[in-house]
Design an enzyme around this catalytic site. Sequence first.
Site, PDB file in Angstrom:
ATOM      1  CB  SER A  32       8.727 -27.228  59.356  1.00  0.00           C
ATOM      2  OG  SER A  32       9.037 -26.607  60.573  1.00  0.00           O
ATOM      3  CE  LYS A  72       6.212 -31.772  60.700  1.00  0.00           C
ATOM      4  NZ  LYS A  72       6.482 -30.370  60.290  1.00  0.00           N
ATOM      5  CB  SER A  75       9.197 -29.563  62.687  1.00  0.00           C
ATOM      6  OG  SER A  75       8.126 -29.101  61.880  1.00  0.00           O
TER       7      SER A  75
END
Length: 496
Positions: free
Chosen positions: A192, A93, A168
């Site tokens: 997330s 990420k 996210s």
Amino acid sequence: MTDGSGRAAFPPAPTGLGALSATEIMAGYRRKAFTPRDVVDDTIAALEATNEACNAVVTPMYEQAKTEADRLTREMRAGEAKGSLAGVPVTIKDLVFVAGVPAYAGSPMNKAFVPDVDAAVVSALKASGAIITCKTTTCESGYKLTADSPVTGTTRNPWNPGRTSGGSSGGAAAGVAAGCGPIAIGTDGVGSIRVPSSFCGVFGLKPTFGLVPRSPGFSPPSWASLAHTGPITRTVADAALVLEIIAAYDPRDPASLPVSPRCFDTNAASLNGLRIGASADLGYATINADVRAAFGKALAILDSCGAQVTMDGPGLDPGILEHTLKPIAFTEQAAAVATKSTADLASSEADYRDVVSAGRHYSGTDYIEASYRRGQARNAFLKLFERVDALVTPTVAVTAFEAGRIGVDTIDGSKVDPHLGWSPFTWPINLAGLPAATLPCGFDRDGLPIGLQIVAPWLDEPTIFRIAAAFEAAQPWAKFWPPLALREPDRAHAKA
């Protein structure tokens, strides 16, 4: 596992090697069935196809990945390859640092930033022989539960590109769901890892706060007291393997726990003797009817696995979102950009600016009072775990909504906070610092995945893996693939 219509037959599986689990890839290497370069070529082909449809990749690292794959291929042929993930592709990420690779964190302010250090998890994965293929999308600073940002645009769901991937860690979950490699590293400040994993139909684990170090590269330091780093995978065994590698003490992270290396058992076994508390609403949440129905079926499965399931929960304050989470989370978001001016933030999303503005208006007293209430919530979980060994809830109150929205503001006619109100089961667990995982437990009437959240006491990841492995054996959800994953990969282009 069946969908809303009762479908039980498994669809075809993808043909690309990137759709194999990490354990399957390593078994293939031992049989000399394929090489790391074969796996990386197929994984890159899948990433390129998925990115075209879902916008999941921020920064490709394909040439580096091919070079590393070639090196490991030579070592394997010579019998010299080492590492528990040698030759297994992994995505990272974009909030997590990889040395020499841009770390935009979804923010226009970071477009020129290239870290010169690896995050601790990246160092551990590299040492294990894992091959990093790309950085994946996130929203700006990880502030919301979708992966849309001014840097990358809208990230979409491989089950239906008209819907959001969640966030996210949305690019991470979408990539795993679409067969773009078996492992992704995500972060979780208010859900997330678990929200996108639930929306995309994969397994996601938020470890105990401090079990996985975040330093020296996790940017920006938003959700400072809330954020966890963990794996997103298709199988329970793969997540356990990753956690064994990345869980470690690192004094550079002041929250890091001085724990010894751990091994996790993911062999499916009876849940006899295990007490599981279950709550469909935590006493205050509104949830979608399809989610409620899937949750009820999941409880029946746990019961059939031998668990003693009782309706029980922590009894949290219904005002916990407004009075506890927001003063803490929004203040920490504002602190992450404390040195930035209004002009610096001009290119940020309006919703992000609103969160920062709200955080700047909370007082120190507000933050401390919220911290007291946070302690009360933690105590509620302490008391709950005197009665039960684990808690299960729905992961999210809804399934994936239209791409490009921050959230939904109504559920079955009831108004909810559009930013965080539709995910009422995830962020209370961050406030308490507890470990939690999500795994698929069904589909809604539109064929979109629904997740089951498993929560255990602090540092009791073994109980999470025990429950998840039993559920996975009873309902082999990893055999369901989104339509996007069934595309034939363009291997020739990936090899170029």
